[in-house]
Each structure stands twice: as C-alpha cells, then as structure tokens.
Write a protein that holds these residues in place. Structure first.
Motif, PDB file in Angstrom:
ATOM      1  N   GLY A  99      -2.165   3.959   5.974  1.00 14.51           N
ATOM      2  CA  GLY A  99      -2.506   5.381   5.970  1.00 14.51           C
ATOM      3  C   GLY A  99      -1.786   6.135   7.076  1.00 14.51           C
TER       4      GLY A  99
ATOM      5  N   ALA B 210       1.882   6.501   6.333  1.00  9.95           N
ATOM      6  CA  ALA B 210       2.145   7.480   5.275  1.00  9.95           C
ATOM      7  C   ALA B 210       1.953   8.919   5.752  1.00  9.95           C
ATOM      8  CB  ALA B 210       1.237   7.206   4.074  1.00  9.95           C
TER       9      ALA B 210
ATOM     10  N   ILE C 260      -4.650   9.977  11.834  1.00  7.30           N
ATOM     11  CA  ILE C 260      -5.779   9.073  11.625  1.00  7.30           C
ATOM     12  C   ILE C 260      -7.058   9.767  12.105  1.00  7.30           C
ATOM     13  CG2 ILE C 260      -5.530   7.963  13.908  1.00  7.30           C
ATOM     14  CD1 ILE C 260      -6.279   5.290  12.480  1.00  7.30           C
ATOM     15  N   TRP C 261      -8.175   9.429  11.471  1.00  7.57           N
ATOM     16  CA  TRP C 261      -9.450  10.013  11.931  1.00  7.57           C
ATOM     17  C   TRP C 261     -10.043   9.139  13.029  1.00  7.57           C
ATOM     18  CZ3 TRP C 261     -14.161   7.405  11.581  1.00  7.57           C
ATOM     19  CH2 TRP C 261     -14.218   6.316  10.699  1.00  7.57           C
TER      20      TRP C 261
ATOM     21  N   ILE D  72       0.848  -1.208   0.000  1.00  7.90           N
ATOM     22  CA  ILE D  72       0.000   0.000   0.000  1.00  7.90           C
ATOM     23  C   ILE D  72       0.879   1.253   0.000  1.00  7.90           C
ATOM     24  CG2 ILE D  72      -1.919   1.213   1.118  1.00  7.90           C
ATOM     25  CD1 ILE D  72      -2.717  -1.458   2.412  1.00  7.90           C
TER      26      ILE D  72
ATOM     27  N   THR E  71      -5.006  -1.611   6.035  1.00  7.99           N
ATOM     28  CA  THR E  71      -5.223  -0.457   5.155  1.00  7.99           C
ATOM     29  C   THR E  71      -5.058   0.840   5.943  1.00  7.99           C
ATOM     30  OG1 THR E  71      -6.811  -1.762   3.902  1.00  7.99           O
ATOM     31  CG2 THR E  71      -6.853   0.608   3.547  1.00  7.99           C
ATOM     32  N   GLU E  72      -5.686   0.876   7.111  1.00  9.02           N
ATOM     33  CA  GLU E  72      -5.582   2.078   7.942  1.00  9.02           C
ATOM     34  C   GLU E  72      -4.172   2.295   8.446  1.00  9.02           C
ATOM     35  OE1 GLU E  72      -9.171   2.029  10.830  1.00  9.02           O
ATOM     36  OE2 GLU E  72      -8.680   3.980   9.995  1.00  9.02           O
TER      37      GLU E  72
END
Ligand code: SF4
Lengths: 168, 422
Positions: free
Chosen positions: B143, B146, B150-151, B45, B139-140
């Motif tokens: 994120g 990167a 995070i939300w 990813i 996946t998170e």
C-alpha cells in the motif's frame, strides 16, 4: 442468531493462529483458531458472531493470519478494552472490524459468554437481546470505517484507483 | 509542549494539534524493504493494484536475510529481488552490503525529522536518528509503495529516562535487557517509546541504535531519541542531508507524567536474558557456571563496529575456551572494513573467532551455521524466542558483545568485569 464469545485471560497471536499450523492453508489454520482456550470455537462459531476479549488483545507476533482467521470464520467484530498495535493494524488492513470498549463496561453482567446479540457496525453498538441492553462502543474514525467496509487495504486501494481513473 | 512523536507525525501529516488516538494519513519519506519481506511479497499485490512504485528515489532495498544464497530457492529470491529493483529503477539498492537497519543509516538515509516505514520488525532502529520509523507487514508495504502514504493512530509516548554514567563494560544492550525485565515484552503497548536523559546523550550513535532497535522487544511502535550534536555529526559523516530545523526535534516530553520511567545507569550491571524471552534478564553473575556451545556476535542489534570493538577489547591477547566456538558476523561490510583497518578483526581471529557473512545469518535461523538440536548459545542478538536461531530444542541467552566475548573466554556465562579484572 449471532452470539457473543467472551474470552478470559489474554488472547495472543499464537492462540489465534497456532504456530504449528502456520504453514497450512488458511482454512486449515482457522480450524485451530482459539482451540487452546476453547476447543469448540472454530466448529461452533457462526457468521455474525462477535468476539469479546480482555485488554491487549492480539499481543504477540506480527503474523497477519491471527486476524485473517477470525475474518474467515465469519466474526463480525472483535471488541476489547485495548489491542496490541500490530494486530489492530492487521485487522483493519484485512477488513476485520475491531472496536475498543470502555474498560468499565466490561463488568456489565449482560456481556455474558453465549448471549444472543445484534451488532451494528455503523453505530458501533452491541445489542444484548436477552435483556435489551445496548452497549456503546468507541466509534471508529471515518477513515478506518471506510477501510473496513471496503474489505481491507488492498480492495480499498483498488476502489480508490478506479475512481481516480474514471475522474481523470 | 508536544511530544517528539507528535511533532514528527504532525510534520508528516500536515496536521497540527494532534491528540493521542487521532488517525492521520502520513506522507512517507522513505520505505525500506529487504529480500525476505520485500519484492517477492509486494510484487503480486502491486500487480493486482496495477500500480508502479510511487517514488523510486524514496525506496531503499537491501539484501540481507537470504545471504549468502546457497540454495535454488534462495537464489531465486535474490534473482527476483534484483529484477524488481531494475524494473522499478530503484537506485538505492544495497546488495549484500550488510543488515538493513545498519546499512540504512551508514549510507546517510536517516536524518532527524523523517517519517519512514520498514518491512521488518526492527525498523524502530531508525528512531535513534530522530526519525519516526516503524515496521509494517507486506500488505501494508505494498500500500505504501503504491501510494506513498500510510495511516497511523497517534501514539502516546512513554519516556525512559536514564541518569548517570554507565560503568565500564556495561552497554546499551544491558540497559535494554533491564528495561525488558521491568516493563515486559508488551510493556510498550504499541506506543512511542522515547529514550532520554544524560546516559543516552553520552552514548555514541551505534549504541543508541541498539536501544531503538529493541524498542520492538518492548512492544513499542517506535523507539525515539531526540537528535543532538552526536546525531548530526554521524549523519553528516554518512553523507546524509541534515535539515536546517533539526533543533526543532529536540523534544523530551510526555503527555502523562505517569508515563515517565526513571532508570539509574550507576546501578546497572551487565545483563543476561535467559531463554526464551528478552524479559528473562538478570545480572550476569546470576548465571555464572552456565555452560554453552556457541558464542555469537551478530545481527543488527549486536555486531556493528562498536560491538566488534567491544568484543576485541575483551579478547585481545586471549583465546576462547576449549569446547566452545565463537562466530562473528559483522553487521555491515563497511563496519567490517573499518574493523579490519583498526586491527579489530585480527584480534578476533587470533582469539579463535570464525567469521560469517555480513547478513542476518543465525539470528534469522538461516544458513548451515544455525543452531543444532540441543545447542546452547550466548548471543548479542535481539531475540531468543524458542527455535528462532535454529533447532526447536536449541536455546539462546542474550547479552552484550562484552559479555558474549568474556563468556567465550571462560567457556561459561561470565560477567565481563571478571575477565577484565574490574
Ligand atoms: S539481524 Fe536479526 S534482528 Fe536484525 S534484521 Fe536480521 S533477522 Fe532481524
């Protein structure tokens, strides 16, 4: 014309993505989505259909596929009075719209299984066409709306990084 | 007064006056990944995103799931993990040092006030240190690696308030199994669960970790405990940096008093959870005469130093019953060394225990020791879902290390107080 699929009982991740098929590719797994409660679901669902479930939707394991199969099958929104936390996160991060509905509205007769509907993502509204009822859902915060419109977390970040590059 | 969860999230997001349900973006202070869900899943990813990790100093990598690597497949996973760690200049790499949720605090990575994510569902363990920590998928995690952020949807708090002292041979594990029965596996509804009250304040850190660890079994996002002197002493001894403002996190409030649940430690007996869910728990003596094959002291939940100590207390001068095996997989190398120095490992060995690697092992259904068809196990781990620890037809009872050890002695599921003559 898109329809409403209304499910009774609690829909857990095993019903959405049965453990037995978890090793199979997504299209195969999707064929078994919800089959334990509605054997015809995967065959009959069409793009744009909306799924309405009871509270604690998606409870169970952390498997991302539980949300992924619904997106793959073309579900345009999942609506429930409440969602299991990990399912909710996974759905949004994979670009599947999830909307919370006021529990009180669940008893409106118009919200019947099979009703013809029109779903408006932007306004968080579900129109029941047969009897011209408009159900207002709890709107998504802008940030999550954008994440879903971009197609999920990875495409969202791709887009963001591209923009950052062109700006710098 | 705001809740501890809101205070932590407010600090991480820079947003004051949070309401339940508010979506915020939090800056991540620490991201933990392990060999199973880590490099091998996030690498593709990150490559697709064409990004490197946001901050190599804020990432901790632990190998614990596929350890020891005995097949070509698992050796390849370990090789990939090591290469990724090197390529990304990750200095906080703990290779075969123990299970991630135990290694992280023992190396001083967790302190009050931090906002952390972990690529593992038992990441709420970090909440025992007054940090907000929760588990996320690959996946998170990619994120987070990167972007460093995070939300999160601001959760409501459920307060598990405990009063009075635990009886001897009754532990945090028993408290947790009782809570699982009371509110069920989904009872936490992805809220922040906080453990509070005098019973908690009297627990040592490794016992508190057992509570926060199994907040995952309650369906919570986080399992928080407000920091106190016990927390600070532990963090300092582990070489962690205690923030000056740690007292600001001494908060034990809820938004809605209906979310405050009362428990009385004085009424609690040792608990056993029957297959296949932690919520199937009841007093241990309800299960007496139940036979089993394997007694297992293992996992981040139940094989820390304090758990080994508990087992040794029961097993000292005794032998395990004929026909059963006792397997012990100390949760970290450090805890094992300490237990060796203190003579604990010797006591376990003399009682007839076999030792396994400092890794997830049978808890993750991994390795040749996994349960065989039809085997019954009494285990100090967190989960007893069908087939989790081996063959589909195997079954697992969950209990504290005291209860596992006492059962190993009699060969039947046993309340430890019977063996100890209490
Ligand atoms: S020991 Fe078990 S519960 Fe703990 S991290 Fe490993 S697999 Fe998960």
């Amino acid at each position: 014309m898109p329809r409403l699929w209304r499910f009774e009982g609690t829909i857990d991740t095993d019903i959405l993505a049965p453990g037995f098929y978890m090793k199979s590719p997504l299209h195969e797994l999707a064929r078994h989505c919800l089959e334990a409660v509605r054997p015809d679901f995967a065959r009959s669902v069409v793009k744009g259909d909306v799924l309405l479930a009871n509270a604690n939707m998606g409870v169970g394991s952390s498997r991302e596929q539980a949300a992924e199969v619904l997106k793959y099958l073309g579900i345009s929104a999942v609506i429930a009075p409440s969602f299991a936390g990990i399912f909710y996160r996974n759905a949004i991060n994979l670009g599947l719209p999830v909307f919370t509905i006021d529990e009180k509205l669940m008893s409106i007769p118009a919200l019947a299984d099979g009703a013809e509907i029109e779903f408006n993502f932007d306004d968080a509204e579900l129109q029941i066409l047969d009897n011209a009822t408009c159900i207002k859902l709890i709107p998504l915060p802008n940030f999550l709306k954008k994440l879903i419109l971009d197609g999920g977390l990875v495409p969202h970040l791709e887009k963001r990084f591209e923009q950052e590059e062109t700006q710098s | 007064m705001i809740t501890l969860a809101k205070k932590l999230l407010s600090d991480a997001s820079g947003k004051a006056n949070l309401d339940v349900g508010d979506i915020i973006i939090c800056n991540v202070d620490l991201a933990m990944i392990h060999d199973s869900g880590g490099p091998r899943r996030v690498k593709p990813i990150l490559e697709r995103l064409n990004r490197n990790v946001w901050d190599n100093e804020k990432i901790v990598v632990v190998t614990d799931h596929y350890v020891p690597a005995k097949s070509d497949e698992t050796r390849a996973i370990q090789a990939l993990t090591k290469k990724w760690v090197k390529d990304n200049q990750i200095n906080n790499f703990y290779d075969e040092q123990g299970i991630c949720h135990v290694v992280l605090p023992e190396r001083g990575h967790l302190t009050p006030g931090l906002f952390c994510v972990g690529g593992d569902s038992h990441s709420p363990t970090g909440g025992a240190f007054g940090a907000y920590m929760f588990g996320i998928g690959a996946t998170e995690m990619a994120g987070v690696l990167a972007t460093g952020s995070i939300w999160i949807k601001t959760p409501e708090t459920i307060l598990m308030s405990w009063k009075n002292q635990l009886h001897k041979y009754v532990t945090a594990k028993d408290m947790m199994l009782a809570m699982c029965r009371k509110i069920g596996m989904g009872g936490g509804r992805y809220q922040a669960i906080q453990f509070a009250g005098e019973t908690i304040r009297n627990l040592p850190m490794q016992e508190r970790m057992t509570l926060s660890n199994m907040a995952a079994e309650l369906g919570a996002q986080a399992g928080l405990i407000a920091p106190d002197e016990t927390t600070i002493a532990y963090v300092e001894a582990a070489g962690g940096q205690v923030p000056n403002n740690w007292r600001n996190f001494q908060i034990e409030t809820v938004e809605d008093t209906r979310n405050r649940m009362q428990f009385d430690a004085a009424n609690l007996s040792p608990q056993i959870a029957a297959p296949h869910s932690p919520e199937n728990s009841d007093d241990a003596d309800e299960f007496q005469n139940t036979a089993f094959d394997v007694a297992y002291i293992g996992a981040c939940t139940g094989a820390k130093y304090i758990d080994l100590l508990a087992a040794a207390e029961v097993l000292k001068g005794k032998r395990i019953a004929k026909g059963v095996t006792l397997k012990v997989a100390p949760a970290s190398l450090r805890d094992q060394h300490r237990a060796t120095e203190d003579g604990i490992m010797q006591v376990l060995e003399d009682a007839g225990a076999e030792f396994l690697a400092n890794s997830c092992g049978i808890c993750a259904g991994y390795g040749e020791d996994r349960l065989a068809e039809g085997q019954v196990c009494i285990s100090s781990t967190a989960r007893n879902f069908k087939g989790r620890m081996g063959a589909q037809s195997s079954s697992v009872y969950l209990a504290s290390p005291y209860t596992v050890a006492a059962s190993a002695v009699t060969g039947k599921l046993t309340d430890p107080r019977l063996v100890m003559g209490e």
